[in-house]
Design a protein around this motif. Sequence first.
Motif, PDB file in Angstrom:
ATOM      1  N   GLU A 150       2.667   7.296  -2.614  1.00  0.00           N
ATOM      2  CA  GLU A 150       1.546   7.252  -1.679  1.00  0.00           C
ATOM      3  C   GLU A 150       0.523   6.222  -2.130  1.00  0.00           C
ATOM      4  O   GLU A 150      -0.003   5.458  -1.321  1.00  0.00           O
ATOM      5  N   LYS A 151       0.246   6.165  -3.435  1.00  0.00           N
ATOM      6  CA  LYS A 151      -0.678   5.161  -3.969  1.00  0.00           C
ATOM      7  C   LYS A 151      -0.139   3.757  -3.714  1.00  0.00           C
ATOM      8  O   LYS A 151      -0.898   2.857  -3.338  1.00  0.00           O
ATOM      9  N   ALA A 152       1.165   3.568  -3.904  1.00  0.00           N
ATOM     10  CA  ALA A 152       1.774   2.262  -3.672  1.00  0.00           C
ATOM     11  C   ALA A 152       1.695   1.887  -2.193  1.00  0.00           C
ATOM     12  O   ALA A 152       1.427   0.726  -1.845  1.00  0.00           O
ATOM     13  N   LEU A 157      -0.936  -1.276   2.119  1.00  0.00           N
ATOM     14  CA  LEU A 157      -1.714  -1.335   3.359  1.00  0.00           C
ATOM     15  C   LEU A 157      -3.016  -2.100   3.149  1.00  0.00           C
ATOM     16  O   LEU A 157      -3.443  -2.877   4.002  1.00  0.00           O
ATOM     17  N   GLU A 158      -3.660  -1.869   2.012  1.00  0.00           N
ATOM     18  CA  GLU A 158      -4.917  -2.562   1.712  1.00  0.00           C
ATOM     19  C   GLU A 158      -4.692  -4.052   1.517  1.00  0.00           C
ATOM     20  O   GLU A 158      -5.530  -4.870   1.927  1.00  0.00           O
ATOM     21  N   SER A 159      -3.580  -4.427   0.927  1.00  0.00           N
ATOM     22  CA  SER A 159      -3.308  -5.849   0.698  1.00  0.00           C
ATOM     23  C   SER A 159      -2.944  -6.564   2.000  1.00  0.00           C
ATOM     24  O   SER A 159      -3.133  -7.767   2.129  1.00  0.00           O
ATOM     25  N   GLU A 160      -2.415  -5.823   2.984  1.00  0.00           N
ATOM     26  CA  GLU A 160      -2.104  -6.417   4.291  1.00  0.00           C
ATOM     27  C   GLU A 160      -3.355  -6.621   5.114  1.00  0.00           C
ATOM     28  O   GLU A 160      -3.393  -7.506   5.966  1.00  0.00           O
TER      29      GLU A 160
END
Length: 161
Positions: A150-152, A157-160
């Motif tokens: 889930e962290k990954a 998602l944050e990097s996208e």
Amino acid sequence: MVEKRQNIPLKEKFRLFINRIRDLQGEPRYVATGMAIGVFVAVTPTIPLHTIIALALAFVFKGSKAAAVIGVWFSNPLTIPVLYYGSYKIGTLLLRGPVPYDIHFESISELLNLGLDVTLAMLIGGALLGIIPAVAAYFFTFRVVLILREKARQKALESEA
């Protein structure tokens, strides 16, 4: 030239262990099943065969072979005396027979040389003693894999964005 091993702090060892779990491939149930199998086998007095037995059981029960191999390291020079003594005591309690107390051995062949009574007591005791840590390892690993993935996913998602 042989490098000298560094003393790694316990916190760092735990982080490395969690990273190994994170890097395992497969569904959380698959990874957790393999880890539980490895821990279960680690508790039994079957040294030099731990890895082979864990791999065979992981194949039969469709668990992660890599996780099973990691799980057998639950048995180590610090835990073996406690696990084997516990296996011996539980086994002799269940078999209710007189079994010699002096149980010094370093391999399964030496265990077999102590006699069938001692061997059976330790194998039966080890199998029973292995249930609780195996179940705990399953749920711990399952939860850790879910959290790490889930962290990954959140990081991806944050990097996208």
